[in-house]
Design a protein around this motif. Sequence first.
Motif, PDB file in Angstrom:
ATOM      1  N   ALA A  14       0.820  -1.224   0.000  1.00  0.00           N
ATOM      2  CA  ALA A  14       0.000   0.000   0.000  1.00  0.00           C
ATOM      3  C   ALA A  14       0.849   1.266   0.000  1.00  0.00           C
ATOM      4  N   ALA A  15       1.893   1.293   0.828  1.00  0.00           N
ATOM      5  CA  ALA A  15       2.709   2.512   0.901  1.00  0.00           C
ATOM      6  C   ALA A  15       3.441   2.743  -0.425  1.00  0.00           C
ATOM      7  N   TYR A  16       3.935   1.667  -1.011  1.00  0.00           N
ATOM      8  CA  TYR A  16       4.627   1.772  -2.308  1.00  0.00           C
ATOM      9  C   TYR A  16       3.667   2.331  -3.370  1.00  0.00           C
ATOM     10  N   CYS A  17       2.440   1.792  -3.418  1.00  0.00           N
ATOM     11  CA  CYS A  17       1.452   2.275  -4.402  1.00  0.00           C
ATOM     12  C   CYS A  17       1.110   3.745  -4.146  1.00  0.00           C
ATOM     13  N   ALA A  18       0.994   4.109  -2.869  1.00  0.00           N
ATOM     14  CA  ALA A  18       0.692   5.514  -2.552  1.00  0.00           C
ATOM     15  C   ALA A  18       1.835   6.418  -3.023  1.00  0.00           C
ATOM     16  N   SER A  19       3.070   5.947  -2.849  1.00  0.00           N
ATOM     17  CA  SER A  19       4.215   6.787  -3.250  1.00  0.00           C
ATOM     18  C   SER A  19       4.264   6.942  -4.770  1.00  0.00           C
ATOM     19  N   LYS A  20       4.025   5.863  -5.498  1.00  0.00           N
ATOM     20  CA  LYS A  20       4.102   5.947  -6.968  1.00  0.00           C
ATOM     21  C   LYS A  20       2.854   6.664  -7.528  1.00  0.00           C
ATOM     22  N   GLY A  21       1.718   6.502  -6.866  1.00  0.00           N
ATOM     23  CA  GLY A  21       0.524   7.267  -7.258  1.00  0.00           C
ATOM     24  C   GLY A  21       0.770   8.759  -7.068  1.00  0.00           C
ATOM     25  N   GLY A  22       1.489   9.096  -5.990  1.00  0.00           N
ATOM     26  CA  GLY A  22       1.853  10.488  -5.732  1.00  0.00           C
ATOM     27  C   GLY A  22       2.755  11.023  -6.844  1.00  0.00           C
ATOM     28  N   LEU A  23       3.677  10.185  -7.290  1.00  0.00           N
ATOM     29  CA  LEU A  23       4.586  10.586  -8.379  1.00  0.00           C
ATOM     30  C   LEU A  23       3.818  10.875  -9.666  1.00  0.00           C
ATOM     31  N   LYS A  24       2.765  10.093  -9.885  1.00  0.00           N
ATOM     32  CA  LYS A  24       1.959  10.308 -11.084  1.00  0.00           C
ATOM     33  C   LYS A  24       1.415  11.742 -11.091  1.00  0.00           C
ATOM     34  N   MET A  25       0.798  12.159  -9.989  1.00  0.00           N
ATOM     35  CA  MET A  25       0.190  13.493  -9.951  1.00  0.00           C
ATOM     36  C   MET A  25       1.243  14.601  -9.838  1.00  0.00           C
ATOM     37  N   LEU A  26       2.371  14.273  -9.197  1.00  0.00           N
ATOM     38  CA  LEU A  26       3.442  15.278  -9.125  1.00  0.00           C
ATOM     39  C   LEU A  26       3.892  15.627 -10.547  1.00  0.00           C
ATOM     40  N   THR A  27       4.070  14.612 -11.358  1.00  0.00           N
ATOM     41  CA  THR A  27       4.530  14.826 -12.736  1.00  0.00           C
ATOM     42  C   THR A  27       3.484  15.547 -13.572  1.00  0.00           C
ATOM     43  N   ARG A  28       2.225  15.140 -13.439  1.00  0.00           N
ATOM     44  CA  ARG A  28       1.153  15.818 -14.193  1.00  0.00           C
ATOM     45  C   ARG A  28       1.130  17.308 -13.830  1.00  0.00           C
ATOM     46  N   ASN A  29       1.227  17.577 -12.520  1.00  0.00           N
ATOM     47  CA  ASN A  29       1.136  18.947 -12.035  1.00  0.00           C
ATOM     48  C   ASN A  29       2.331  19.792 -12.465  1.00  0.00           C
ATOM     49  N   LEU A  30       3.528  19.221 -12.318  1.00  0.00           N
ATOM     50  CA  LEU A  30       4.730  20.006 -12.612  1.00  0.00           C
ATOM     51  C   LEU A  30       4.895  20.266 -14.103  1.00  0.00           C
ATOM     52  N   ALA A  31       4.360  19.376 -14.935  1.00  0.00           N
ATOM     53  CA  ALA A  31       4.460  19.622 -16.385  1.00  0.00           C
ATOM     54  C   ALA A  31       3.842  20.977 -16.706  1.00  0.00           C
ATOM     55  N   SER A  32       2.704  21.265 -16.088  1.00  0.00           N
ATOM     56  CA  SER A  32       2.032  22.546 -16.323  1.00  0.00           C
ATOM     57  C   SER A  32       2.823  23.704 -15.719  1.00  0.00           C
ATOM     58  N   GLU A  33       3.313  23.468 -14.497  1.00  0.00           N
ATOM     59  CA  GLU A  33       3.949  24.566 -13.772  1.00  0.00           C
ATOM     60  C   GLU A  33       5.349  24.905 -14.295  1.00  0.00           C
ATOM     61  N   LEU A  34       6.028  23.909 -14.869  1.00  0.00           N
ATOM     62  CA  LEU A  34       7.434  24.119 -15.247  1.00  0.00           C
ATOM     63  C   LEU A  34       7.640  24.415 -16.724  1.00  0.00           C
ATOM     64  N   ALA A  35       6.594  24.265 -17.517  1.00  0.00           N
ATOM     65  CA  ALA A  35       6.739  24.482 -18.970  1.00  0.00           C
ATOM     66  C   ALA A  35       7.241  25.895 -19.262  1.00  0.00           C
ATOM     67  N   GLN A  36       6.842  26.860 -18.434  1.00  0.00           N
ATOM     68  CA  GLN A  36       7.269  28.252 -18.652  1.00  0.00           C
ATOM     69  C   GLN A  36       8.797  28.406 -18.580  1.00  0.00           C
ATOM     70  N   PHE A  37       9.463  27.456 -17.916  1.00  0.00           N
ATOM     71  CA  PHE A  37      10.936  27.504 -17.830  1.00  0.00           C
ATOM     72  C   PHE A  37      11.584  26.579 -18.857  1.00  0.00           C
ATOM     73  N   ASN A  38      10.760  25.998 -19.734  1.00  0.00           N
ATOM     74  CA  ASN A  38      11.260  25.059 -20.734  1.00  0.00           C
ATOM     75  C   ASN A  38      11.813  23.781 -20.075  1.00  0.00           C
ATOM     76  N   VAL A  39      11.232  23.430 -18.937  1.00  0.00           N
ATOM     77  CA  VAL A  39      11.623  22.199 -18.237  1.00  0.00           C
ATOM     78  C   VAL A  39      10.544  21.153 -18.487  1.00  0.00           C
ATOM     79  N   ARG A  40      10.968  19.993 -19.000  1.00  0.00           N
ATOM     80  CA  ARG A  40      10.019  18.892 -19.237  1.00  0.00           C
ATOM     81  C   ARG A  40      10.140  17.855 -18.117  1.00  0.00           C
ATOM     82  N   ILE A  41       9.034  17.197 -17.823  1.00  0.00           N
ATOM     83  CA  ILE A  41       9.041  16.167 -16.773  1.00  0.00           C
ATOM     84  C   ILE A  41       8.128  15.016 -17.190  1.00  0.00           C
ATOM     85  N   ASN A  42       8.631  13.791 -17.082  1.00  0.00           N
ATOM     86  CA  ASN A  42       7.832  12.606 -17.445  1.00  0.00           C
ATOM     87  C   ASN A  42       8.133  11.457 -16.499  1.00  0.00           C
TER      88      ASN A  42
END
Length: 256
Positions: free
Chosen positions: A155-183
């Motif tokens: 469960a903790a592992y899934c929660a951590s990787k699920g968190g990574l999923k949304m972190l990446t989705r969120n940062l793609a929007s926030e960091l594009a202005q700096f020309n930083v890509r995240i996947n």
Amino acid sequence: MDRFENKIALITGSSQGIGAACALRLAKDGCDIILNGHKFDERGEKLIAEIQDMGRKATFLQADLSKAKEATKLITDAVAVFGHLDILVNNAGVEKKASFWEVTEEDYDLIMNTNLKGVFFSIQSFVNYCRKSKVAGTIINMSSVHEEIAFPHFAAYCASKGGLKMLTRNLASELAQFNVRINNVAPGAVSTPINQDLLNNKEQLEKVLQNIPLKRMGKVEDVAAVVAFLASDDASYVTGSTYFVDGGLTYHYEEQ
Ligand code: NAI
């Protein structure tokens, strides 16, 4: 011309397994490499020699990525080594099997701090560097098919990787202005030390393979090839995505 001419990559947790394969693949494609792990030992020494034999520069920086301060400092140290940093591969990760009702706070903290908190703060430190130095950085997080599908007793592992999923989705929007890509790259079942128990259990392994359309375990090189693509300019219009490297496991449907 090499795919990564004059590029520097930091790969966390790269003494062995998927991280080591990513380091070797990025070096083969022309990157200079900064390796990382809890401690520098003969595995790190051997990798440095292999990378140098390819004509690339390599070094090892020790840091415990479960600690936010060390994750932040690792980026500063990495920039100092070769003068700049272009690619960050957040690969270090841990998992522990336990039924949900038996998970200890200590194990929960270890998993979340390594797989999510350390990644969060290494990205923050890298992004601050990219903003200040006007570097078009690229970030690849080693997620898992378990950012998407269930894994009972982890469960903790899934929660951590699920968190990574949304972190990446969120940062793609926030960091594009700096020309930083995240996947994210989401491996399925890959033959590495993390899966030693499974690899030693023939019956269990057979069950796992039945659920994989391509009917084999993944190789570390399969994962590294996708990381190299995402880190390269070939992926210059790719951000906020997860690439599954799982032999078809995640969306497998057994015809009745
Ligand atoms: P591994 O256990 O062989 O390698 C992980 C590396 O990370 C080790 O060198 C370890 O020392 C390092 N590490 C762990 N905690 C650290 C910390 N706090 N600070 C610095 N280094 C640390 O594992 P593997 O299989 O190569 O996994 C790499 C990544 O891929 C992990 O994030 C894992 O969750 C992910 N993954 C692996 C899969 C597999 O089937 N092998 C499947 C899905 C995801």
